[in-house]
Design an enzyme around this catalytic site. Structure first.
Site, PDB file in Angstrom:
ATOM      1  N   ASN A 170      26.834 -41.196  38.852  1.00 17.70           N
ATOM      2  CA  ASN A 170      27.627 -40.330  39.728  1.00 17.70           C
ATOM      3  C   ASN A 170      28.975 -41.026  39.961  1.00 17.70           C
ATOM      4  O   ASN A 170      29.040 -42.009  40.702  1.00 17.70           O
ATOM      5  CB  ASN A 170      26.861 -40.139  41.047  1.00 17.70           C
ATOM      6  CG  ASN A 170      27.665 -39.411  42.104  1.00 17.70           C
ATOM      7  OD1 ASN A 170      28.740 -38.878  41.828  1.00 17.70           O
ATOM      8  ND2 ASN A 170      27.150 -39.392  43.321  1.00 17.70           N
ATOM      9  N   TRP A 171      30.005 -40.520  39.312  1.00 18.36           N
ATOM     10  CA  TRP A 171      31.316 -41.178  39.422  1.00 18.36           C
ATOM     11  C   TRP A 171      32.000 -40.862  40.744  1.00 18.36           C
ATOM     12  O   TRP A 171      33.050 -41.425  41.049  1.00 18.36           O
ATOM     13  CB  TRP A 171      32.212 -40.753  38.248  1.00 18.36           C
ATOM     14  CG  TRP A 171      31.911 -41.501  36.980  1.00 18.36           C
ATOM     15  CD1 TRP A 171      30.856 -42.352  36.746  1.00 18.36           C
ATOM     16  CD2 TRP A 171      32.683 -41.489  35.756  1.00 18.36           C
ATOM     17  NE1 TRP A 171      30.923 -42.855  35.468  1.00 18.36           N
ATOM     18  CE2 TRP A 171      32.027 -42.344  34.844  1.00 18.36           C
ATOM     19  CE3 TRP A 171      33.840 -40.839  35.363  1.00 18.36           C
ATOM     20  CZ2 TRP A 171      32.517 -42.562  33.550  1.00 18.36           C
ATOM     21  CZ3 TRP A 171      34.331 -41.051  34.073  1.00 18.36           C
ATOM     22  CH2 TRP A 171      33.670 -41.904  33.180  1.00 18.36           C
ATOM     23  N   LYS A 172      31.450 -39.927  41.527  1.00 15.79           N
ATOM     24  CA  LYS A 172      32.063 -39.545  42.807  1.00 15.79           C
ATOM     25  C   LYS A 172      33.552 -39.204  42.582  1.00 15.79           C
ATOM     26  O   LYS A 172      33.884 -38.659  41.540  1.00 15.79           O
ATOM     27  CB  LYS A 172      31.860 -40.661  43.843  1.00 15.79           C
ATOM     28  CG  LYS A 172      30.376 -41.058  43.931  1.00 15.79           C
ATOM     29  CD  LYS A 172      30.045 -41.934  45.091  1.00 15.79           C
ATOM     30  CE  LYS A 172      28.549 -42.219  45.081  1.00 15.79           C
ATOM     31  NZ  LYS A 172      28.112 -42.991  46.222  1.00 15.79           N
ATOM     32  N   HIS A 210      23.961 -34.269  47.801  1.00 16.99           N
ATOM     33  CA  HIS A 210      24.217 -35.714  47.949  1.00 16.99           C
ATOM     34  C   HIS A 210      24.530 -36.002  49.410  1.00 16.99           C
ATOM     35  O   HIS A 210      25.150 -35.184  50.093  1.00 16.99           O
ATOM     36  CB  HIS A 210      25.381 -36.126  47.045  1.00 16.99           C
ATOM     37  CG  HIS A 210      25.541 -37.612  46.983  1.00 16.99           C
ATOM     38  ND1 HIS A 210      26.176 -38.325  47.968  1.00 16.99           N
ATOM     39  CD2 HIS A 210      25.115 -38.518  46.076  1.00 16.99           C
ATOM     40  CE1 HIS A 210      26.141 -39.619  47.665  1.00 16.99           C
ATOM     41  NE2 HIS A 210      25.501 -39.759  46.516  1.00 16.99           N
ATOM     42  N   GLU A 255      26.696 -37.704  50.768  1.00 16.56           N
ATOM     43  CA  GLU A 255      28.126 -37.629  51.100  1.00 16.56           C
ATOM     44  C   GLU A 255      28.561 -36.179  51.310  1.00 16.56           C
ATOM     45  O   GLU A 255      29.463 -35.910  52.102  1.00 16.56           O
ATOM     46  CB  GLU A 255      28.951 -38.338  50.014  1.00 16.56           C
ATOM     47  CG  GLU A 255      28.786 -39.853  50.132  1.00 16.56           C
ATOM     48  CD  GLU A 255      28.953 -40.628  48.841  1.00 16.56           C
ATOM     49  OE1 GLU A 255      29.499 -40.089  47.857  1.00 16.56           O
ATOM     50  OE2 GLU A 255      28.513 -41.798  48.817  1.00 16.56           O
ATOM     51  N   GLU A 269      17.585 -41.148  47.844  1.00 21.53           N
ATOM     52  CA  GLU A 269      18.664 -42.100  48.079  1.00 21.53           C
ATOM     53  C   GLU A 269      18.755 -42.411  49.573  1.00 21.53           C
ATOM     54  O   GLU A 269      19.348 -41.629  50.338  1.00 21.53           O
ATOM     55  CB  GLU A 269      20.007 -41.521  47.632  1.00 21.53           C
ATOM     56  CG  GLU A 269      20.058 -41.153  46.161  1.00 21.53           C
ATOM     57  CD  GLU A 269      21.497 -41.089  45.671  1.00 21.53           C
ATOM     58  OE1 GLU A 269      21.851 -41.898  44.819  1.00 21.53           O
ATOM     59  OE2 GLU A 269      22.265 -40.253  46.169  1.00 21.53           O
ATOM     60  N   GLY A 292      26.073 -47.583  48.201  1.00 22.17           N
ATOM     61  CA  GLY A 292      27.349 -48.295  48.200  1.00 22.17           C
ATOM     62  C   GLY A 292      27.385 -49.530  49.079  1.00 22.17           C
ATOM     63  O   GLY A 292      28.458 -50.060  49.359  1.00 22.17           O
ATOM     64  N   SER A 310      22.640 -48.440  45.420  1.00 26.09           N
ATOM     65  CA  SER A 310      22.907 -49.823  45.008  1.00 26.09           C
ATOM     66  C   SER A 310      22.070 -50.297  43.823  1.00 26.09           C
ATOM     67  O   SER A 310      21.667 -51.465  43.769  1.00 26.09           O
ATOM     68  CB  SER A 310      22.750 -50.771  46.207  1.00 26.09           C
ATOM     69  OG  SER A 310      23.718 -50.465  47.198  1.00 26.09           O
ATOM     70  N   GLY A 333      25.717 -44.937  41.443  1.00 27.57           N
ATOM     71  CA  GLY A 333      27.104 -44.686  41.807  1.00 27.57           C
ATOM     72  C   GLY A 333      28.020 -45.741  41.215  1.00 27.57           C
ATOM     73  O   GLY A 333      28.398 -45.680  40.042  1.00 27.57           O
ATOM     74  N   GLY A 334      28.354 -46.761  42.013  1.00 26.29           N
ATOM     75  CA  GLY A 334      29.325 -47.786  41.613  1.00 26.29           C
ATOM     76  C   GLY A 334      29.086 -48.377  40.229  1.00 26.29           C
ATOM     77  O   GLY A 334      30.035 -48.549  39.449  1.00 26.29           O
TER      78      GLY A 334
HETATM   79  P1  PGA Z   1      25.683 -46.504  44.678  1.00 25.16           P
HETATM   80  O1  PGA Z   1      25.702 -44.919  44.886  1.00 25.16           O
HETATM   81  O2  PGA Z   1      24.936 -46.763  43.392  1.00 25.16           O
HETATM   82  O3  PGA Z   1      27.136 -46.894  44.565  1.00 25.16           O
HETATM   83  O4  PGA Z   1      24.996 -47.100  45.842  1.00 25.16           O
HETATM   84  C1  PGA Z   1      24.564 -44.128  44.613  1.00 25.16           C
HETATM   85  C2  PGA Z   1      24.838 -42.679  44.866  1.00 25.16           C
HETATM   86  O5  PGA Z   1      25.519 -42.343  45.841  1.00 25.16           O
HETATM   87  O6  PGA Z   1      24.376 -41.808  44.115  1.00 25.16           O
END
Ligand code: PGA
Length: 251
Positions: free
Chosen positions: A11-13, A98, A100, A168, A174, A213, A234-235
């Protein structure tokens, strides 16, 4: 060992300019047949890159998904993107719910369920996200939160083909923090039982991803947890070496 083929979805956000297409190409090129046999791989870039990545000449087995969709197919919804538009650009899946989106845009379980159904109507797989906050974890309500989110966000039409669930924990996203292995096992076992009761065979075969993470260094441990069938990353999905390192860590 589980017979469910894992999925590693990135997920590149809100990250990724056209220059990052080179990183995508490096991921796709690094996805050898050996790595592809361990897991399916997908990148969910921002909307602006979907079409370019989906038709990238080096894409190979690396699938492309989106990060959100509107519930309607088309219409007067300024700034929104429909599932049909996402499919039209060559994506195969869309993340819905998600944390977010739930936090920043006030998305409810009811809305997330409607988005999942919109995704299916467009022929997309819905990756439905759920997870408890830090306060809920501390308060000992994780399983009841997860149950409520599954009951409210996963429509009864969900099948093992059209839906993936991503657990999640909000506090793990993150932050570099991850739950104890036993805690991941407890939630995933709970989700498997709940979905089996609700959806029958499909609930038993649906992919259940862990997210929050995930890095190359912790992936092997997390991916070995029973009922974990891959990761939402994500990251660590922004760099080819990290993303491929996570797939390499799959046993
Ligand atoms: P993260 O994000 O791997 O940077 O913790 C995961 C996500 O939000 O899908």
């Amino acid at each position: 060992m589980s017979s469910i083929k894992p999925l590693i979805a990135g997920n590149w956000k809100m990250n990724g300019l056209r220059a990052e297409m080179d990183e995508f190409a490096a991921m796709a090129q690094g996805l050898s047949s050996e790595l592809s046999s361990k897991a399916d791989a997908m990148i969910c870039p921002p909307f602006t890159l979907i079409a370019a990545l989906a038709k990238h000449p080096d894409r190979g087995a690396l699938a492309v998904g989106a990060q959100d969709c509107h519930v309607a197919n088309s219409g007067a919804h300024t700034g929104d993107i429909s599932a049909a538009m996402i499919a039209d650009c060559g994506a195969e899946a869309v993340i819905v719910g998600h944390s977010e989106r739930r936090q920043d845009h006030g998305e409810t379980n009811v809305l997330v369920a409607a988005k999942a159904e919109a995704a299916w109507s467009a022929g997309l797989t819905a990756i439905i996200c759920i997870g408890e906050t830090e306060a809920e974890r501390r308060g000992g309500t994780t399983l009841s939160v997860v149950e409520k989110q599954l009951a409210g966000s996963v429509p009864l039409g969900a099948t093992a083909q059209n839906t993936v669930i991503a657990y999640e924990p909000v506090w793990a996203i993150g932050t570099g923090l991850t739950p104890e292995i036993d805690d991941v096992a407890e939630v995933h076992g709970f989700m498997r039982a709940f979905l089996g009761n609700r959806l029958g065979d499909d609930g038993g075969k649906m992919r259940l991803l862990y997210g929050g993470s995930v890095k190359p260094a912790n992936a092997a441990k997390l991916m070995l947890v029973p009922e974990v069938n891959g990761a939402l990353v994500g990251g660590a999905s922004l760099k080819a070496s990290d993303f491929l390192g996570i797939i390499r860590a799959m046993s």
